[in-house]
Design a protein around this motif. Structure first.
Motif, PDB file in Angstrom:
ATOM      1  N   PHE A 262       0.811  -1.279  -0.054  1.00 27.65           N
ATOM      2  CA  PHE A 262       0.140   0.090  -0.117  1.00 27.65           C
ATOM      3  C   PHE A 262       0.960   1.339   0.023  1.00 27.65           C
ATOM      4  CE2 PHE A 262      -2.749   3.114   1.716  1.00 27.65           C
ATOM      5  CZ  PHE A 262      -4.074   3.010   1.046  1.00 27.65           C
ATOM      6  N   SER A 263       0.766   1.870  -0.924  1.00 32.56           N
ATOM      7  CA  SER A 263       1.396   3.280  -1.311  1.00 32.56           C
ATOM      8  C   SER A 263       0.817   4.458  -1.216  1.00 32.56           C
ATOM      9  CB  SER A 263       2.465   3.280  -2.457  1.00 32.56           C
ATOM     10  OG  SER A 263       3.261   4.300  -2.679  1.00 32.56           O
ATOM     11  N   TYR A 264       1.001   5.314  -0.210  1.00 25.53           N
ATOM     12  CA  TYR A 264       0.221   6.860  -0.275  1.00 25.53           C
ATOM     13  C   TYR A 264       0.847   7.470  -1.393  1.00 25.53           C
ATOM     14  CZ  TYR A 264      -0.318  11.633   0.977  1.00 25.53           C
ATOM     15  OH  TYR A 264      -0.434  12.855   1.047  1.00 25.53           O
ATOM     16  N   ARG A 265       2.073   7.248  -1.496  1.00 27.92           N
ATOM     17  CA  ARG A 265       2.633   8.464  -2.480  1.00 27.92           C
ATOM     18  C   ARG A 265       2.355   8.175  -3.863  1.00 27.92           C
ATOM     19  NH1 ARG A 265       8.983  10.009  -1.493  1.00 27.92           N
ATOM     20  NH2 ARG A 265       7.843  10.904  -0.018  1.00 27.92           N
ATOM     21  N   SER A 266       2.376   6.648  -4.264  1.00 26.53           N
ATOM     22  CA  SER A 266       2.213   6.457  -5.765  1.00 26.53           C
ATOM     23  C   SER A 266       0.595   6.300  -5.843  1.00 26.53           C
ATOM     24  CB  SER A 266       2.953   4.888  -6.043  1.00 26.53           C
ATOM     25  OG  SER A 266       2.034   4.021  -5.474  1.00 26.53           O
ATOM     26  N   PHE A 271      -0.079  -6.580  -4.489  1.00 26.92           N
ATOM     27  CA  PHE A 271       0.383  -7.373  -3.865  1.00 26.92           C
ATOM     28  C   PHE A 271       1.612  -8.042  -4.523  1.00 26.92           C
ATOM     29  CE2 PHE A 271       0.039 -12.081  -2.613  1.00 26.92           C
ATOM     30  CZ  PHE A 271       0.522 -11.865  -1.091  1.00 26.92           C
ATOM     31  N   PRO A 272       2.799  -7.188  -4.351  1.00 28.07           N
ATOM     32  CA  PRO A 272       4.018  -7.306  -4.903  1.00 28.07           C
ATOM     33  C   PRO A 272       4.634  -8.564  -4.825  1.00 28.07           C
ATOM     34  CG  PRO A 272       4.525  -5.886  -3.193  1.00 28.07           C
ATOM     35  CD  PRO A 272       3.024  -6.292  -3.299  1.00 28.07           C
ATOM     36  N   LYS A 273       5.115  -9.294  -5.942  1.00 28.13           N
ATOM     37  CA  LYS A 273       5.952 -10.301  -5.792  1.00 28.13           C
ATOM     38  C   LYS A 273       7.347 -10.050  -5.160  1.00 28.13           C
ATOM     39  CE  LYS A 273       7.499 -14.287  -8.548  1.00 28.13           C
ATOM     40  NZ  LYS A 273       7.585 -14.936 -10.150  1.00 28.13           N
ATOM     41  N   ASP A 274       8.004  -9.011  -5.456  1.00 34.08           N
ATOM     42  CA  ASP A 274       9.149  -8.518  -4.849  1.00 34.08           C
ATOM     43  C   ASP A 274       9.001  -7.424  -3.891  1.00 34.08           C
ATOM     44  OD1 ASP A 274      11.641  -7.348  -4.716  1.00 34.08           O
ATOM     45  OD2 ASP A 274      12.095  -6.856  -6.528  1.00 34.08           O
ATOM     46  N   LYS A 279       8.005   1.474  -2.068  1.00 34.05           N
ATOM     47  CA  LYS A 279       6.639   1.955  -2.215  1.00 34.05           C
ATOM     48  C   LYS A 279       6.321   2.825  -3.273  1.00 34.05           C
ATOM     49  CE  LYS A 279       4.670   0.413   2.368  1.00 34.05           C
ATOM     50  NZ  LYS A 279       3.579   0.773   3.288  1.00 34.05           N
ATOM     51  N   ASP A 280       7.348   4.035  -3.318  1.00 38.33           N
ATOM     52  CA  ASP A 280       6.873   5.020  -4.459  1.00 38.33           C
ATOM     53  C   ASP A 280       7.128   4.514  -5.697  1.00 38.33           C
ATOM     54  OD1 ASP A 280       9.506   4.874  -4.316  1.00 38.33           O
ATOM     55  OD2 ASP A 280       9.746   6.975  -4.033  1.00 38.33           O
ATOM     56  N   LYS A 281       7.520   3.478  -6.012  1.00 41.20           N
ATOM     57  CA  LYS A 281       7.708   2.887  -7.197  1.00 41.20           C
ATOM     58  C   LYS A 281       6.398   1.751  -7.687  1.00 41.20           C
ATOM     59  CE  LYS A 281      11.561   4.863  -7.714  1.00 41.20           C
ATOM     60  NZ  LYS A 281      11.756   6.203  -8.649  1.00 41.20           N
ATOM     61  N   GLY A 336      -2.773  13.108  -2.822  1.00 38.58           N
ATOM     62  CA  GLY A 336      -2.291  12.057  -3.349  1.00 38.58           C
ATOM     63  C   GLY A 336      -2.276  12.268  -4.958  1.00 38.58           C
ATOM     64  N   PRO A 337      -2.012  11.444  -5.933  1.00 35.74           N
ATOM     65  CA  PRO A 337      -1.950  11.630  -7.333  1.00 35.74           C
ATOM     66  C   PRO A 337      -3.353  11.349  -7.953  1.00 35.74           C
ATOM     67  CG  PRO A 337      -0.972   9.397  -6.679  1.00 35.74           C
ATOM     68  CD  PRO A 337      -1.172  10.268  -5.434  1.00 35.74           C
ATOM     69  N   PHE A 338      -4.209  10.834  -7.215  1.00 30.78           N
ATOM     70  CA  PHE A 338      -5.521  10.631  -7.862  1.00 30.78           C
ATOM     71  C   PHE A 338      -6.549  11.493  -7.051  1.00 30.78           C
ATOM     72  CE2 PHE A 338      -3.171   6.784  -8.803  1.00 30.78           C
ATOM     73  CZ  PHE A 338      -3.117   6.737 -10.212  1.00 30.78           C
ATOM     74  N   GLY A 339      -6.249  12.597  -6.615  1.00 30.38           N
ATOM     75  CA  GLY A 339      -7.164  13.335  -5.876  1.00 30.38           C
ATOM     76  C   GLY A 339      -7.885  12.947  -4.966  1.00 30.38           C
ATOM     77  N   GLY A 340      -7.341  12.135  -3.965  1.00 30.28           N
ATOM     78  CA  GLY A 340      -8.110  11.504  -2.699  1.00 30.28           C
ATOM     79  C   GLY A 340      -8.524  10.059  -2.868  1.00 30.28           C
ATOM     80  N   TYR A 341      -8.265   9.771  -4.131  1.00 35.13           N
ATOM     81  CA  TYR A 341      -8.572   8.344  -4.721  1.00 35.13           C
ATOM     82  C   TYR A 341      -7.372   7.292  -4.509  1.00 35.13           C
ATOM     83  CZ  TYR A 341     -13.626   9.150  -5.849  1.00 35.13           C
ATOM     84  OH  TYR A 341     -14.776   9.348  -5.775  1.00 35.13           O
ATOM     85  N   TRP A 342      -7.537   5.974  -4.476  1.00 35.58           N
ATOM     86  CA  TRP A 342      -6.392   4.732  -4.766  1.00 35.58           C
ATOM     87  C   TRP A 342      -6.850   4.147  -5.857  1.00 35.58           C
ATOM     88  CZ3 TRP A 342      -2.394   5.734  -1.279  1.00 35.58           C
ATOM     89  CH2 TRP A 342      -2.610   6.524  -0.238  1.00 35.58           C
ATOM     90  N   GLN A 343      -6.045   3.318  -6.446  1.00 33.04           N
ATOM     91  CA  GLN A 343      -5.996   2.217  -7.396  1.00 33.04           C
ATOM     92  C   GLN A 343      -5.477   0.955  -6.402  1.00 33.04           C
ATOM     93  OE1 GLN A 343      -7.773   3.669  -9.722  1.00 33.04           O
ATOM     94  NE2 GLN A 343      -7.102   5.542  -8.983  1.00 33.04           N
ATOM     95  N   ALA A 344      -6.411   0.081  -6.039  1.00 27.63           N
ATOM     96  CA  ALA A 344      -6.284  -1.127  -5.430  1.00 27.63           C
ATOM     97  C   ALA A 344      -6.423  -2.275  -6.408  1.00 27.63           C
ATOM     98  CB  ALA A 344      -7.100  -1.261  -4.224  1.00 27.63           C
ATOM     99  N   SER A 345      -5.353  -3.216  -6.339  1.00 27.02           N
ATOM    100  CA  SER A 345      -5.468  -4.347  -7.300  1.00 27.02           C
ATOM    101  C   SER A 345      -6.415  -5.334  -6.584  1.00 27.02           C
ATOM    102  CB  SER A 345      -3.978  -4.603  -7.602  1.00 27.02           C
ATOM    103  OG  SER A 345      -3.737  -5.787  -6.367  1.00 27.02           O
TER     104      SER A 345
END
Length: 373
Positions: A262-266, A271-274, A279-281, A336-345
């Protein structure tokens, strides 16, 4: 919940929309279904994400039904739940949690029992306040209750002193009020304006330490009121969520936001394999690890997945490869980059979800029969 962050309204509505579209394009995401939602708010320095997110769900349901956009007071609900928590704490002689957190079912129950008021009628802030901040109030309330319990028998009118603290920090809510030229009580406003019905919502989860297709009390600290959620297999939980969004409904989401993906900045939750990726990447192209019902349960049992934060899922986006991301409305202001929204997989959702709330009408008829709704 644990996460209360001061984030002001940083951009205009047009700027937010442009930023969202730009960042979606950069991350190669296509909006599949974006459902109606009210503007993003900020919970300030409080742990009341449960009130903001679930209220947003109710507001979206009103929009879906054709009701003009509503701005419902989250703090009227929060105030009523604080009183419920105090009663629970006293009845259990201090052997219970008394804090700012809660779950989505608390909001639905509070709206059913105490009604609803507009934000314009009761903001829960005093003149001069610029953000919500409950830190001092909760400490004072907790100290009051502990002092009360130290001397038994306790006074029969102890609630008077407790509500006086709420009034001191949040103001006193009205018993009746004017709205669009008509007089309402909180109960009549909920019924006649919001058209709220608590039976319109279904509470779901997915864990293997209880039987599937039965309800159980979810074992997390903020479930002070012992709310029960209907248990379904993980593939059904994700399937219900996807179908609801595709049909034009929205979903209340209770999840862990403290894990590495979970990245606030990005603005992404994956759910990263690596797990060494910074987080910002993290983004839509991040390679994700496989997930399963068994792994989900293991992470819950080890307390890796915890009941951190409630948000509001309002839509679906996809990568060119068909990978699903959820459009998630947060309550930390337009940041955040989406104006208060997140993109969650979908993978992050599958692993980190504690509970969801879905409008009952979004369920397929077969699901309704299976759940005996």
């Amino acid at each position: 919940m644990k996460y209360g962050i001061i984030l002001g309204l940083l951009t205009t509505a047009v700027g937010i929309a442009n930023a969202q579209e730009k960042n979606l394009a950069i991350n190669n995401l296509t909006q599949v279904k974006v459902n109606a939602a009210t503007p993003v708010k900020s919970q300030g320095e409080t742990g009341t994400c449960w009130a903001f997110s679930t209220t947003s769900l109710v507001e979206s349901e009103a929009l879906r039904k054709g009701i003009p956009a509503l701005d419902i007071s989250e703090m009227y609900t929060a105030r009523n739940i604080y009183i419920e928590k105090a009663k629970n704490y006293v009845h259990r002689q201090g052997k219970a949690q008394f804090d700012e957190g809660g779950l989505g079912h608390d909001v639905i129950r509070a709206m059913a029992n105490y009604g609803i008021v507009p934000e314009s009628v009761y903001s829960g802030m005093l003149p001069g306040d610029t953000i919500h901040n409950h830190s001092k109030m909760v400490k004072e309330m907790k100290a009051y209750l502990d002092t009360l319990l130290a001397h038994t028998p306790i006074s029969s009118d102890w609630e008077t002193g407790f509500t006086a603290i709420l009034d001191k920090y949040m103001g006193r809510p009205p018993a009746n009020f004017q709205y669009n030229g008509k007089n309402y009580t909180p109960v009549t406003y909920a019924k006649d304006v919001v058209k709220f019905n608590p039976n319109d919502y279904v509470f779901l989860t997915s864990f293997t330490h209880h039987p599937f297709y039965q309800s159980f009390i979810v074992e997390v600290p903020d479930n002070f009121s012992n709310g029960a959620y209907f248990n379904v297999p993980l593939d059904e939980l994700t399937g219900i969520t996807n179908k609801a969004l595709e049909k034009g409904y929205t979903v209340l989401w209770d999840a862990d936001v403290s894990n590495k993906g979970f990245s606030y900045r990005s603005g992404f939750a994956v759910f990263p394999k690596d797990t060494s990726i910074k987080k910002d990447k993290l983004n839509a192209s991040t390679v994700e690890a496989p997930y399963s019902q068994e792994l989900r349960q293991q992470l819950y049992e080890s307390l890796t997945t915890q009941d951190d934060h409630l948000m509001h899922i309002t839509g679906i986006e996809k990568t060119p490869e068909g990978k699903i991301f959820y459009r998630v409305k947060n309550s930390w202001g337009n940041s955040g980059p989406f104006g208060g929204y997140w993109q969650a997989s979908e993978a992050y959702f599958a692993i980190n979800t504690i509970t969801i709330i879905v409008p009952k009408a979004a369920l397929d008829k077969g699901f309704e029969k299976k759940y005996n709704l």
